[in-house]
Motif scaffolding. Structure first.
Motif, PDB file in Angstrom:
ATOM      1  N   THR A 162       0.852  -1.198   0.000  1.00 15.55           N
ATOM      2  CA  THR A 162       0.000   0.000   0.000  1.00 15.55           C
ATOM      3  C   THR A 162       0.879   1.236   0.000  1.00 15.55           C
ATOM      4  N   VAL A 170       0.528   5.320   0.796  1.00 13.01           N
ATOM      5  CA  VAL A 170      -0.303   6.413   1.307  1.00 13.01           C
ATOM      6  C   VAL A 170       0.326   7.727   0.851  1.00 13.01           C
ATOM      7  N   HIS A 182      -3.813   5.172  -1.406  1.00  8.78           N
ATOM      8  CA  HIS A 182      -4.693   6.023  -0.611  1.00  8.78           C
ATOM      9  C   HIS A 182      -4.055   7.400  -0.506  1.00  8.78           C
ATOM     10  N   SER A 183      -4.850   8.392  -0.237  1.00  9.89           N
ATOM     11  CA  SER A 183      -4.347   9.756  -0.089  1.00  9.89           C
ATOM     12  C   SER A 183      -4.892  10.375   1.187  1.00  9.89           C
ATOM     13  N   ILE A 240      -6.848   3.975   7.416  1.00 12.52           N
ATOM     14  CA  ILE A 240      -6.323   3.177   6.302  1.00 12.52           C
ATOM     15  C   ILE A 240      -5.646   1.919   6.829  1.00 12.52           C
TER      16      ILE A 240
END
Length: 281
Positions: free
Chosen positions: A222, A224, A256-257, A275
């Motif tokens: 992931t 971020v 993801h942001s 998250i």
């Protein structure tokens, strides 16, 4: 079995940086541990505390002889011990991305998920080549730290920054570059724990740990993105994602942001925690 989150800090930092994230996750019922990389988190010298600049400029550093192998090996040891009690979610910020990439390359069977939080993830080029490339051109970090750089890193063999010696204008540039959400007073508290010395990894080819498709590429990962980041621009973050996805198209980054500066999420960790906890599902 429930996983344990293992956190690796970025440059000029220590395990202490993760305290707010750990607190948020602990309150939600999760296990965490933050790692002090070798030579970090041991405190400050008397010369740095007293701002005895002549002594501070020449005194030895605990990082002078720390190698990439020692740093990576230290985190592998932690991951191996944690893995005895269940799955490991290995997360890193900034420079720490180089460390967890090397760990994942070496022991992919011990890591169930990798998390890069505005963290370096070299794929096609050497680690040190990315900050010199066009995707990093808008970064405000290097111009901000130059006035507080002590000595010549090439001669010292490590990077030394005098955080406490910054004048008002330099402090404002540093705050804007790394954590613009903080007030000037809050930023003074932030740098009170910043580590003066850092490994001069940019000049050490031993830090050239690019992702390995056969090992790293088998682990779910992931990224971020920190959308207000003025230290690691979004273009730089997106380049790591794009290159990694091209290498392992069957196992792309889950992206993801969060609306954060490079380090602002440490002040308000809720969005990041939201998250992270979903990675267990």
């Amino acid at each position: 079995m429930n996983p344990t989150y293992v956190f690796v800090h970025g440059s000029g930092s220590s395990a202490r940086a993760w305290s707010t994230v750990q607190q948020e996750l602990t309150l939600r019922g999760h296990r965490t541990i933050a790692v002090d990389l070798p030579g970090r988190g041991a405190g400050f010298s008397q010369a740095y505390h007293d701002q005895d600049l002549e002594t501070f400029a020449t005194e030895p550093s605990a990082l002078a002889d720390v190698t990439a192998g020692q740093t990576i090996g230290h985190v592998i040891d932690v991951v191996r011990r944690v893995h005895e009690h269940g799955p490991v979610i290995l997360a890193a910020h900034s420079f720490g991305g180089l460390v967890i990439t090397a760990v994942a390359n070496a022991v992919p069977d011990l890591v169930s998920h990798l998390v890069y939080i505005a963290a370096q993830c070299p794929v096609r080029s050497a680690a040190a080549e990315y900050p010199a490339g066009p995707s990093w051109a808008s970064s405000e970090l290097l111009p901000a730290v130059l006035p507080i750089t002590v000595g010549n890193p090439a001669e010292l063999g490590f990077i030394r920054l005098n955080w406490r010696g910054a004048d008002k204008a330099t402090l404002e540039r540093l705050r804007a570059a790394v954590c613009a959400e903080l007030t000037p007073q809050q930023y003074l508290g932030f740098i009170a724990y910043s580590q003066p010395d850092e490994i001069f990894w940019q000049a050490d080819p031993a830090w050239d740990h690019r992702v390995d498709k056969a090992t790293w590429g088998t682990i779910p990962h992931t990224f971020v993105r920190t959308t207000l980041d003025r230290a690691m621009p979004l273009a730089a973050q997106d380049l790591y994602i794009t290159e990694a996805d091209a290498l392992t198209p069957a196992n792309p980054f889950a992206v993801h942001s969060i609306p954060s500066s490079h380090t602002g999420f440490f002040r308000e960790p809720t969005a990041l925690a939201d998250i992270l906890v979903k990675l267990e599902q």
